[in-house]
Design an enzyme around this catalytic site. Structure first.
Site: not given
Ligand code: PLP
Length: 359
Positions: A102, A171, A195
């Protein structure tokens, strides 16, 4: 009804109580005679749902009035662009830490807008650790520092925050709401909802208000934090149903005792699972102990030719979505807030049995 244990990395398990409440309110929300999905987002009813969700989220996370909270679309991935567009503020570089898949995606996207200074990377270690803070090569002239507190794919989590003299951007897609954090250590936090927050289609952004209003001129209005903050995240039709569902999840977390209670539960679940993996020669986890994710637990079998049989057997007894990410292989158990301790117990019992049968 036959609800199984779902270890999916995302969209992930939702609390059963939340789904049941949404079901009970689906056709006729609070006697208004319509579903939340059918309400005008400008209606008094929906505005009350939206405000209540934000209030509870702020309370859970301890977010002061110095920050705006935005309920947006586009996923965390959209924020990979929104962050540089809003925060570069005329500068031409940004600091990024590379601790996994990520981080890499965020770096790649930011590279379209500025020079990315990768301050540290654990790629050579196959993303099995977090580079020590004193080794980070920070560009002091850069606009901000971006990192990924929990790498969902590699299962690597920071249990400390970088202390730097520039805005810190995180993030938090796969760790938000899993434990208390000190908001003041961050200037911008974003998270895709699917999540720990609610269903997909919603992205939360927490941004320090003093950073608003610096977006580059080419920033699409939809991605401009100031535009969205002024419009209460309603500069167009917001993801109304996902927002409502997130609100129900926030209420559920409050009922569980808030983020300290979540942390205690998540710690117990993770310690049980890592403890079992470490104690069994048939299973292994490659991540350094201090940086093991409490939310995403990757593990491998001693003999990868048994992966398929492992997954089939798990599926057969209602343990779903244990396949590891294609870039890592093996297995991954995502044990977010809504995954009960009983799911971890059932997984461990199955792993024990499978190992005895195949060792
Ligand atoms: C799932 C995830 C993403 C991507 O998320 P989307 O909502 O599908 O764009 C980005 N960063 C992390 C750490 C994630 O777990």
């Amino acid at each position: 009804m036959n609800r199984k244990f779902n270890f999916c990395a995302g969209p992930a398990a939702l609390p059963e109580a939340v789904l049941a409440r949404a079901q009970s309110e689906l056709l006729d929300w609070h006697g208004e005679g319509l579903s939340v999905m059918e309400m005008s987002h400008r209606s008094e009813e929906f505005v009350s749902i939206a405000e209540e969700a934000e209030k509870n989220f702020r309370e859970l996370m301890g977010i002061s009035d110095d920050y705006a909270v935005l309920f947006l679309q586009g996923g965390a991935t959209q924020q990979f662009s929104a962050v540089p567009l809003n925060l570069l503020a005329g500068k031409n570089s940004a600091n990024y830490v590379n601790t996994g898949q990520w981080s890499k995606k965020a770096i790649q996207e930011a590279g379209k807008y500025c020079n990315v200074n990768v301050v540290a990377s654990s790629e050579e270690q196959n993303f099995s650790c977090i580079p020590a803070f004193d080794s980070w090569a920070i560009d002091e002239q850069a606009a901000y520092l971006h990192y990924t507190p929990n790498e969902t794919i590699g299962g690597v989590e920071f249990f400390w925050e970088p202390d730097v003299s520039m805005p810190v951007v995180a993030d938090m897609s796969s760790t938000i709401l899993s434990r208390p954090i000190d908001i003041e250590k961050f200037d911008l936090i974003y998270a895709g909802a699917q999540k720990n927050i609610g269903p997909s289609g919603l992205t939360l952004v927490i941004v320090r208000k003093s950073l608003l209003g610096q977006a580059s001129k080419m920033t699409p209005s939809m991605l401009d934090y100031q535009v969205q903050a002024k419009a209460g995240s309603m500069s167009n039709t917001p993801p109304a149903y996902a927002w409502y569902m997130a609100g129900l999840v926030f209420e559920w977390i409050k009922e569980q005792g808030g983020l300290s209670a979540m942390e205690a539960l998540n710690k117990r679940k993770a310690e049980k699972l890592y403890g079992f993996v470490d104690g069994h020669s048939f299973y292994a986890n490659p991540v350094e102990i201090a940086s093991r994710s409490r939310m995403n637990v990757p593990f491998t079998l001693a003999d990868s030719s048994l992966d398929k049989a492992f997954l089939q057997g798990a599926d057969g007894i209602g343990l779903l979505n244990l396949k590891g990410h294609r870039s890592v292989g093996g297995m991954r158990a995502s044990i977010y807030n809504a995954v009960p301790e009983a799911a971890v117990d059932a997984l461990i019992a199955y792993m024990d049995e499978f190992a005895s049968e195949h060792a």
